[in-house]
Every structure is written in structure tokens, then in C-alpha cells.
Design a protein around this motif. Structure first.
Motif, PDB file in Angstrom:
ATOM      1  N   TYR A 109       0.667  -1.254   0.119  1.00 48.08           N
ATOM      2  CA  TYR A 109       0.117  -0.018   0.026  1.00 48.08           C
ATOM      3  C   TYR A 109       1.076   1.133   0.045  1.00 48.08           C
ATOM      4  N   THR A 110       2.008   1.319   0.727  1.00 45.69           N
ATOM      5  CA  THR A 110       2.786   2.363   0.981  1.00 45.69           C
ATOM      6  C   THR A 110       3.727   2.444   0.089  1.00 45.69           C
ATOM      7  N   LEU A 111       3.996   1.428  -0.865  1.00 43.95           N
ATOM      8  CA  LEU A 111       5.093   1.207  -1.841  1.00 43.95           C
ATOM      9  C   LEU A 111       6.530   1.346  -1.290  1.00 43.95           C
ATOM     10  N   THR A 112       6.516   0.514  -0.073  1.00 46.76           N
ATOM     11  CA  THR A 112       7.690   0.362   0.566  1.00 46.76           C
ATOM     12  C   THR A 112       8.297  -0.885   0.503  1.00 46.76           C
ATOM     13  N   PRO A 113       9.669  -1.134   0.379  1.00 51.24           N
ATOM     14  CA  PRO A 113      10.161  -2.503   0.422  1.00 51.24           C
ATOM     15  C   PRO A 113       9.551  -3.447   1.606  1.00 51.24           C
ATOM     16  N   PRO A 114       9.183  -4.379   1.457  1.00 52.43           N
ATOM     17  CA  PRO A 114       8.663  -5.388   2.890  1.00 52.43           C
ATOM     18  C   PRO A 114       9.528  -5.443   3.691  1.00 52.43           C
ATOM     19  N   GLY A 115      10.966  -5.308   3.466  1.00 51.29           N
ATOM     20  CA  GLY A 115      11.849  -5.750   4.593  1.00 51.29           C
ATOM     21  C   GLY A 115      11.986  -4.420   5.684  1.00 51.29           C
ATOM     22  N   LEU A 116      11.586  -3.189   4.899  1.00 49.44           N
ATOM     23  CA  LEU A 116      11.842  -1.907   5.798  1.00 49.44           C
ATOM     24  C   LEU A 116      10.436  -2.175   6.767  1.00 49.44           C
ATOM     25  N   VAL A 314      -3.140  -6.951  27.976  1.00 45.30           N
ATOM     26  CA  VAL A 314      -3.630  -5.578  27.339  1.00 45.30           C
ATOM     27  C   VAL A 314      -2.399  -4.992  27.040  1.00 45.30           C
ATOM     28  N   VAL A 315      -2.088  -4.396  25.860  1.00 50.44           N
ATOM     29  CA  VAL A 315      -1.072  -3.666  25.542  1.00 50.44           C
ATOM     30  C   VAL A 315      -1.504  -2.120  25.085  1.00 50.44           C
ATOM     31  N   VAL A 316      -0.901  -1.226  25.876  1.00 53.57           N
ATOM     32  CA  VAL A 316      -1.322  -0.002  25.348  1.00 53.57           C
ATOM     33  C   VAL A 316       0.016   0.634  24.811  1.00 53.57           C
ATOM     34  N   GLY A 317       0.061   1.393  23.531  1.00 52.95           N
ATOM     35  CA  GLY A 317       1.146   1.920  23.019  1.00 52.95           C
ATOM     36  C   GLY A 317       1.005   2.759  21.936  1.00 52.95           C
ATOM     37  N   ALA A 318       2.066   3.401  21.456  1.00 56.05           N
ATOM     38  CA  ALA A 318       1.914   4.322  20.150  1.00 56.05           C
ATOM     39  C   ALA A 318       1.923   3.522  19.085  1.00 56.05           C
ATOM     40  N   ARG A 319       1.872   4.287  17.698  1.00 52.81           N
ATOM     41  CA  ARG A 319       1.612   3.436  16.612  1.00 52.81           C
ATOM     42  C   ARG A 319       2.380   2.332  16.301  1.00 52.81           C
ATOM     43  N   SER A 320       3.682   2.308  16.751  1.00 55.40           N
ATOM     44  CA  SER A 320       4.491   1.137  16.491  1.00 55.40           C
ATOM     45  C   SER A 320       4.135   0.113  17.354  1.00 55.40           C
ATOM     46  N   LYS A 343      -0.049   9.494  12.149  1.00 53.45           N
ATOM     47  CA  LYS A 343       0.666   9.545  11.051  1.00 53.45           C
ATOM     48  C   LYS A 343       2.221   9.499  11.100  1.00 53.45           C
ATOM     49  N   GLN A 344       2.995   8.453  10.761  1.00 53.10           N
ATOM     50  CA  GLN A 344       4.448   8.382  10.670  1.00 53.10           C
ATOM     51  C   GLN A 344       4.662   9.126   9.659  1.00 53.10           C
ATOM     52  N   GLU A 345       5.609  10.099   9.653  1.00 55.84           N
ATOM     53  CA  GLU A 345       6.034  11.109   8.634  1.00 55.84           C
ATOM     54  C   GLU A 345       7.447  10.725   7.829  1.00 55.84           C
ATOM     55  N   GLU A 346       8.278   9.780   8.535  1.00 53.68           N
ATOM     56  CA  GLU A 346       9.604   9.470   8.355  1.00 53.68           C
ATOM     57  C   GLU A 346       9.803   8.236   8.081  1.00 53.68           C
ATOM     58  N   GLY A 347      10.680   7.785   7.250  1.00 56.26           N
ATOM     59  CA  GLY A 347      10.817   6.284   6.896  1.00 56.26           C
ATOM     60  C   GLY A 347       9.651   5.793   6.466  1.00 56.26           C
ATOM     61  N   ILE A 734      13.617   9.902  -3.978  1.00 60.50           N
ATOM     62  CA  ILE A 734      12.002  10.291  -4.283  1.00 60.50           C
ATOM     63  C   ILE A 734      11.311   9.539  -3.205  1.00 60.50           C
ATOM     64  N   ASP A 735      10.837  10.303  -2.410  1.00 62.32           N
ATOM     65  CA  ASP A 735       9.920   9.680  -1.391  1.00 62.32           C
ATOM     66  C   ASP A 735       8.304  10.029  -1.373  1.00 62.32           C
ATOM     67  N   ILE A 736       7.785   8.503  -1.328  1.00 64.21           N
ATOM     68  CA  ILE A 736       6.433   8.656  -1.648  1.00 64.21           C
ATOM     69  C   ILE A 736       5.531   8.627  -0.297  1.00 64.21           C
ATOM     70  N   ASP A 737       4.515   9.813  -0.399  1.00 64.67           N
ATOM     71  CA  ASP A 737       3.688   9.501   0.788  1.00 64.67           C
ATOM     72  C   ASP A 737       2.275   9.407   0.558  1.00 64.67           C
ATOM     73  N   ILE A 738       1.721   8.059   0.662  1.00 64.51           N
ATOM     74  CA  ILE A 738       0.497   7.851   0.383  1.00 64.51           C
ATOM     75  C   ILE A 738      -0.409   8.187   1.544  1.00 64.51           C
ATOM     76  N   ASP A 739      -1.735   9.052   0.913  1.00 65.87           N
ATOM     77  CA  ASP A 739      -2.498   9.664   1.855  1.00 65.87           C
ATOM     78  C   ASP A 739      -2.068  10.783   2.707  1.00 65.87           C
ATOM     79  N   PRO A 740      -1.216  11.657   2.148  1.00 58.58           N
ATOM     80  CA  PRO A 740      -0.510  12.516   2.990  1.00 58.58           C
ATOM     81  C   PRO A 740      -1.394  13.545   3.803  1.00 58.58           C
ATOM     82  N   ILE A 741      -1.120  13.847   4.990  1.00 52.72           N
ATOM     83  CA  ILE A 741      -1.715  14.708   5.785  1.00 52.72           C
ATOM     84  C   ILE A 741      -1.051  16.067   6.222  1.00 52.72           C
TER      85      ILE A 741
END
Length: 744
Positions: A109-116, A314-320, A343-347, A734-741
Motif C-alpha cells: 500500500y505504501t510502496l515500501t520494500p517489505p523488509g523495511l 492488554v498492551v497500550v502503546g504508540a502506533r509502532s 501519522k508516521q512522516e519519516e521512514g 524520491i519519497d512517496i507519501d500515500i494519503d499525506p496529511i
């Protein structure tokens, strides 16, 4: 540690299989290795050779249909005979199938190498095995071979089938460690693994059930029914600030626990965890597992293993936390779903809320989105019937919504050189006289956003970014909030060398604090910002002091807009309500009304009524009207009507291509090439190339192109074809941001 049986291939003639291993590196596909048949399974973490080094990866697939001695060249890129063998399987929990599917989906979906994407799930510190602690159990030695003393006998009587540590034995028996070692040397004791207590106690779903109102009970029932259905669905839990949304969705957590399954709760900011975990402990009797960037290495590794082994309910956490290996996930909750912090903006760029829904769908479990100010995307999904909708209309108990008023800064301006209107100052003073707390909000860190020279007009700018340096007077520095560049406050102008000519322009939170000190010299003032609260523990202490009435006036940035509950806080003053409405950001108005609505929600959350005062020069703006009338949905309907005709999200799709290079010429060349190759398709439009608002960031020159399509057009295939054959040098990206906010 690896299994020795895999350190070499199977004996001659024994069947081997091709194993696809995904490595946490920017490869487009998994790499193939050989392994003995039935030695590994998909999801296993393995050690593999890569060049001259050893890497950890995850078994992604196994081809068991091709015998080791047969590999048609046309069917394989690399013949089996040339494949290297796995070095071994790690003694680690496997990654569940739903997590592997989620990694593949997000990468596509994000056009990112799956390994990353995999790297976010198995960082090196996660995959280190937990250290096994050893203790003592009864050995098989001959008791008559050693003179039996009273001390030795006490040790033998104390030790049973469950291993005990040396410290535990000496504490229980009163003997020295030497006695224990002597018995071990004689074979009467032998080492055995200690049974470590669980890292996280099991929450009790009936520990302290809340007293819910009829509306809350009805909402809780809808959520618990969705959990017990054990199927994917999405529910928006909407409720005004202070309506008890947390207590309601805790009932869904309780239902998940009663089913014996795990629950994930996502919070946009880890600073929110302080009061949240306290409320959780009061409801369920124990603390939940936390997952965020502030965890130490050992705690992070132990938590990862506990989650993978199903020992963290029960786990409470950030997006990661979305990338944790839950073996039996039963529910995902996204609190404050509207927050842009998801939204994670980098990486790897992804939206935590959206990907939480994807993981829930792939795991076939319910997802609950929670907000007092839902995003337009979520409201549109409700309107279209994709999401269920549960609403809490009133504040809990006797609390009422605050009275929101505008202060017209043209009619009631502050004194020259100051930023607080006399109307706001008088209101704060009156709240102190009633022995109530007040809050001032300004979403701007530091002392002033701009420093310029009165003599020549020179502006202090960042050498690495196209942005002004922000003055932090308390630390006597100028800093860039984008790249972190820091320099001291100069005594003379760097351009014209004029002395004492540099002046601060505009207010930051430090300047508001300075002014508040002048107006209220006796008040106990606390500043809440990321600069002053450097850790969750510091945030917890600030919250404790406010709750304990040790603070009269809270001055804060957006951190104070989070879900805090301060019963004695009755007045909120917004210093610059217009901040954020300028510029061409698509979501500027939506984000501003959400932020100010949340800030306003801190006032009057208990018995005492609350008041919110908005300092504004734009009283006729739709955002201000929505806040004063407390009609958030009417504002969102108006926002929706503005976006529909142009197919702006959520009624269309966006994807940003950000070109960056070491020089402006290189950035222009690549951006121009992309512009010339832009897709020309029905329902597709490319805007740009144009310099990004932050045209230079961290020393790199940036250009942007924006792809806009209708809702039914998938952007990923278009972008893949668009970029096919584009050659970049090592200094261009070239960085790609799908659904930028964000459009900076």
C-alpha cells in the motif's frame, strides 16, 4: 541461539526445500535459502548468510513441492544447487500469520520494500533471547558422602522440585551462600532454570466494574457485542469531552479479557499513558503492558517476548505497537483517532489509525475508534455504512459542557508588547479568587517564533532549512524545530553588526509564561510542553501536581489538549485561536477546530462549570462559529461540502512525491523529469512540481508533486508505472507519501 541441527544441510539424499526469507533490509522481495524439510515453518525467525555477514530474517514461505535435485531454469531465478543453507532457527517466538500478512499489505500500500516494514516488527533488540536465570533443585548425589550439618539439612529441606535462587535459599534458611555451593559441589543440588514470575499480571475483567449511566451502558453493550462476535467490524465511539468514553470502551476490553484474548490500545501520544494507566489499574486491578520509544532496551525486549508468548493481555502503546507479534489478538482500540500524531512522516510513512483497521481486518477482530472530534474520513465511513456509530451525548455525572466565548482582539487588545487581552487576564484573576485552576493554551514552543534586526531587517534563519530559528530564552539559544540546529543568542546582528538590535517577534509559550508572571506574581504556574516535560515520568509528576492543587495556572502547548481530567480546572484561555488557519493546508480548519475543541474540553469536567475564552481576530471564521456554538458536526458537514466537488480526501485519493537532492539544480532536474512523465489518465491529476513549503530541510532541497485521483482509482499502480525507468544518483531521492496529511 540457533538450533545446531540446522547449521548444516541434511545428509546426502535427504529432502531439502527452498525457503523464502524476508530480511529487515530494503530488498524488494524475500531471498531464497535451503533448509532440511520440516526444519522451519513460515514465521520462524532464522539466521542466514548474506555476503560475508550473518543476518536475522523471517521465514516468509516454503516451497515443499520441488525436490532438491530438480530445479528447472525457467521456473527459478536461482537454481537450488546455488542456494546457501540457513544457518539456523532462532530460539524465538514465530511471527503470527496475520502479522506477516499485515507487513505485506502495508508494504504494497505504501510502496515500501517489505523488509523495511519487517524491521519495525523485529528490530535487533527484540530478537535477542531473554536470559534464562538458573537456580537450584535437589540433585542425585549421595547424602552420606558429605557430613550433614543442621545448616545443610535446612537447605535440602527447603529445596524442592521448583528451582530456587541462591538468594532465596539463604533468605529462607539463614545459611551462607557457601553452604549452597558446597551442596552443589557434592551433587546434592543441581542447577535448573528458575520459573520467572510473569512480567505482567493478568487484568481482572470484574475487578472494579464502573457505574454506568443508561446511555453509557447502551454504548458499552454495543461494543461488547462486537467483541463477542469474534469478527471484523469497525465502530466509532463518539462522545463529547468528559462523557466517559474511556470507561465505556474499558467494558469492551473486559469482554476481550473474558474471552481469554489479547487487546491492543493505541494512544497518539505516550504522554497520555499516565492518567490512562491509572484509570486502567483502578478498573482491572493491574497495570497494562506499555509499548513506546521511551522504554529501555531490556524492558522493551522482555515486553516483546511477553506479548509474543501471550503473557501480556492488554498492551497500550504508540502506533509502532501495531507491529507486535500478538498470538491471539481479539480487539484493537484507537483512542483519539482524529490525532495527526498517528501519522508516521519519516521512514515508512503510514497512518496508525488506518493501519490499525487493516490489521483488525486481516486478523478478523473488531476495531473501535474513539474521539470527541472524529476525523472527516471516519465520519464519511460512518455515513456510508462502513463503520458502526455509537454516540455519548452528555458529560458524565453532573458535569456540563463549558461556555465558549470569543474575545475580539480588535475591541479588547492587549497592552503594547503583550499578548493577553485584559478580558482574559480578569477572567483568570477571578478564577483564582474562587480558588479554581486556569489554563492558557498556545501551540507554539519557545519564547518567540522569529528574531529580527531592527536596524537592517535581517531574520535569524536556519542554515539547514528554509525556516526561522525559534528563540528559547530560558536556555539562551536559537533553535530549528525541524532539524535541531542550535546556536547561541548573538549580541550583535550577524548581517549589519548592530548591537542590541535583535528583537523577538510574536509569542511563544515562554513569552506567555513571562507575561503571566507579571500579571499573577503570586500564582503557582506550571509550563507543559515537550521542552519542559522530557519524559513520561516528568509528565506524570506534572499531572500529579495539577491534580493535587499544587498548581494554579497551567500554560501549555498541544500536550495539554490531550485527554487530561483536572476536576478543579474551570477556565481555559486560548492565546491565539487563529494560529493554524493560515496557509494552504487542506486540513488546516479541521485540525484547528479539533485541537481547540479538545483544549476547551479540559474546562469544567466535574461539578464546577467551565468557561473557554478564545482570543481571535477572525470571529466570523467557520471554525470560531463552530466552537462557540459547540456544533462540531455542522462544521464537518460544511467542510465535507467544500471537499466533495474537487474530489479532495476523503472523497478522492492523494499521493505525494517528494523529490530531495543535495542541490537545487538536481532537485529541479528530477522534479522536472517526473513532471514531464506525469500520468495522463481519466480521473487523475498531477499538481506540480513546485518547491515544498519547506524547500530546504536538513540541507536537502525539496520539490513536491501531488497526485490526485477519484476515490475508485488505485494510486499505487499509477505511481509504479510513473517511476519505472527513472534513474537517480546517490544524492537524489524520491519519497512517496500515500494519503499525506501534512504538506510541508
Amino acid at each position: 541461539m540457533t538450533e545446531p541441527s540446522l547449521l548444516k544441510l541434511a545428509a546426502d539424499g535427504e529432502r531439502t526445500v527452498r525457503v523464502s526469507v524476508l530480511l529487515p533490509l530494503p530488498f524488494a522481495t524475500p531471498l531464497d535459502y535451503l533448509a532440511p524439510e520440516n526444519s522451519v515453518s513460515p514465521g520462524d525467525l532464522v539466521s542466514v548468510p548474506l555476503g560475508r555477514r550473518e543476518e536475522t530474517g523471517c521465514v516468509w514461505d516454503i516451497d515443499s513441492d520441488v525436490p532438491a535435485d530438480f530445479a528447472p531454469a525457467e521456473a527459478r531465478i536461482v537454481p537450488l544447487a546455488r542456494l546457501k543453507p540457513l544457518l539456523g532457527r532462532l530460539d524465538m517466538p514465530s511471527l503470527p500469520r496475520d502479522l506477516r500478512r499485515f507487513i505485506d499489505w502495508l508494504a504494497a500500500y505504501t510502496l515500501t520494500p517489505p523488509g523495511l516494514v519487517l524491521a519495525m516488527a523485529i528490530r535487533a533488540r527484540h530478537t535477542q533471547p531473554t536470559r534464562v536465570q538458573l537456580g537450584w533443585v535437589r540433585g542425585g548425589g549421595d547424602p552420606t558422602a558429605l557430613r550433614m550439618t543442621e545448616a545443610r539439612q535446612r537447605v535440602l529441606d527447603a529445596v524442592g522440585e521448583d528451582a530456587l535462587s541462591t538468594a532465596t535459599i539463604t533468605e529462607r534458611t539463614g545459611v551462607s551462600a557457601g553452604v549452597v555451593r558446597g551442596l552443589a559441589a557434592a551433587g546434592l543440588l543441581r542447577e535448573a532454570p528458575l520459573l520467572a514470575p510473569p512480567l505482567f499480571a493478568l487484568p481482572d475483567p470484574i475487578f472494579h466494574p464502573p457505574r454506568l449511566s443508561d446511555d453509557q451502558q447502551e454504548a458499552a453493550q454495543a461494543l461488547t457485542d462486537s467483541v463477542r462476535a469474534r469478527a471484523f467490524n469497525v465502530t466509532l465511539l463518539e462522545g463529547v469531552t468528559g462523557s466517559g468514553k474511556t470507561e465505556v470502551y474499558f467494558e469492551a476490553v473486559a469482554a476481550c479479557l473474558a474471552e481469554g484474548r489479547q487487546c491492543l490500545v493505541l494512544l497518539p501520544e505516550i504522554a497520555l499513558s499516565t492518567q490512562w494507566t491509572d484509570r486502567f489499574a483502578r478498573r482491572f486491578g493491574v497495570q497494562p503492558a506499555l509499548w513506546h520509544s521511551e522504554l529501555g532496551g531490556k524492558k522493551r525486549r522482555e515486553t516483546w517476548h511477553a506479548i509474543a508468548q501471550g503473557q501480556a493481555a492488554v498492551v497500550v502503546g504508540a502506533r509502532s505497537a501495531l507491529f507486535l507479534p500478538f498470538p491471539d489478538l481479539g480487539l484493537i482500540i484507537v483512542d483519539e483517532e482524529h490525532e495527526s500524531a498517528f501519522k508516521q512522516e519519516e521512514g515508512v510513512t503510514y497512518h496508525g489509525r488506518d493501519m490499525a483497521i487493516v490489521r483488525a481486518r486481516l486478523t478478523n477482530v473488531p476495531a473501535i475508534l474513539v474521539s470527541a472530534t472524529p476525523s472527516l474520513e471516519t465520519l464519511t465511513n460512518v455515513e456510508n455504512g462502513r463503520y458502526r456509530h455509537v454516540v455519548l451525548h452528555a458529560r458524565h455525572g453532573n458535569a456540563t459542557l463549558p461556555d465558549v466565548r470569543l474575545i475580539d482582539m480588535r475591541r479588547a487588545p492587549p497592552e503594547r508588547g503583550q499578548f493577553l487581552s485584559p478580558v482574559l487576564v480578569d477572567a483568570i484573576r477571578a478564577s483564582f479568587e474562587r480558588e479554581e485552576q486556569a489554563m492558557l493554551f498556545l501551540n507554539r514552543r519557545g519564547y518567540a517564533p522569529l528574531t529580527l534586526c531592527r536596524s537592517c531587517g535581517h531574520r535569524m534563519e536556519c542554515p539547514n532549512c528554509s525556516s526561522w530559528l525559534v528563540e528559547h530564552r530560558a536556555r539562551q539559544i536559537l533553535t530549528c524545530h525541524h532539524c535541531g540546529h542550535v546556536e547561541g543568542l548573538p549580541e550583535t546582528c550577524p548581517s549589519c553588526a548592530a548591537e542590541s538590535s535583535l528583537v523577538a517577534v510574536g509569542p511563544g509559550i515562554e513569552r506567555v509564561h513571562e507575561e503571566a508572571r507579571l500579571h499573577f506574581p503570586e500564582a503557582r504556574i506550571l509550563v507543559m510542553a515537550s521542552d519542559t516535560l522530557g519524559s513520561p515520568s516528568a509528565t506524570a509528576e506534572a499531572v500529579r501536581r495539577i491534580s493535587a492543587r499544587e498548581i494554579d495556572l497551567v500554560i501549555g502547548t498541544q500536550i495539554v489538549a490531550k485527554g487530561w481530567h483536572f476536576p478543579d480546572l474551570t477556565l481555559v484561555g486560548v492565546v491565539d485561536a487563529d494560529l493554524g488557519l493560515g496557509g494552504g493546508d487542506l486540513r488546516a480548519a479541521e485540525r484547528t477546530v479539533q485541537l481547540l475543541h479538545q483544549v476547551a474540553g479540559r474546562a469544567g469536567r466535574a461539578e464546577k462549570p467551565g468557561t473557554v475564552l478564545l482570543q481571535s481576530y477572525l470571529g466570523d471564521h467557520p471554525v470560531m462559529k463552530a466552537l462557540v456554538s459547540n456544533d462540531y458536526l455542522a462544521f464537518m458537514e460544511q467542510e465535507s461540502a467544500q471537499r466533495k466537488p474537487g474530489f479532495w480526501p476523503p472523497y478522492g485519493r492523494l499521493a505525494a512525491l517528494i523529490v530531495s537532492a543535495d542541490s537545487a539544480e538536481a532537485a529541479d532536474r528530477v522534479a522536472g523529469l517526473l513532471g514531464a512523465r506525469a500520468p495522463d489518465l481519466p480521473g487523475v491529476q498531477v499538481l506540480g512540481p513546485a518547491p515544498a513549503p519547506l524547500a530546504i530541510l536538513r540541507g536537502r532541497h525539496r520539490r513536491r508533486l501531488l497526485l490526485r485521483t477519484r476515490r475508485n482509482v488505485a494510486v499505487q499502480p499509477i505511481i509504479r508505472q510513473w517511476l519505472e525507468g527513472v534513474k537517480l544518483s546517490t544524492h537524489e531521492r524520491i519519497d512517496i507519501d500515500i494519503d499525506p496529511i501534512s504538506f510541508l
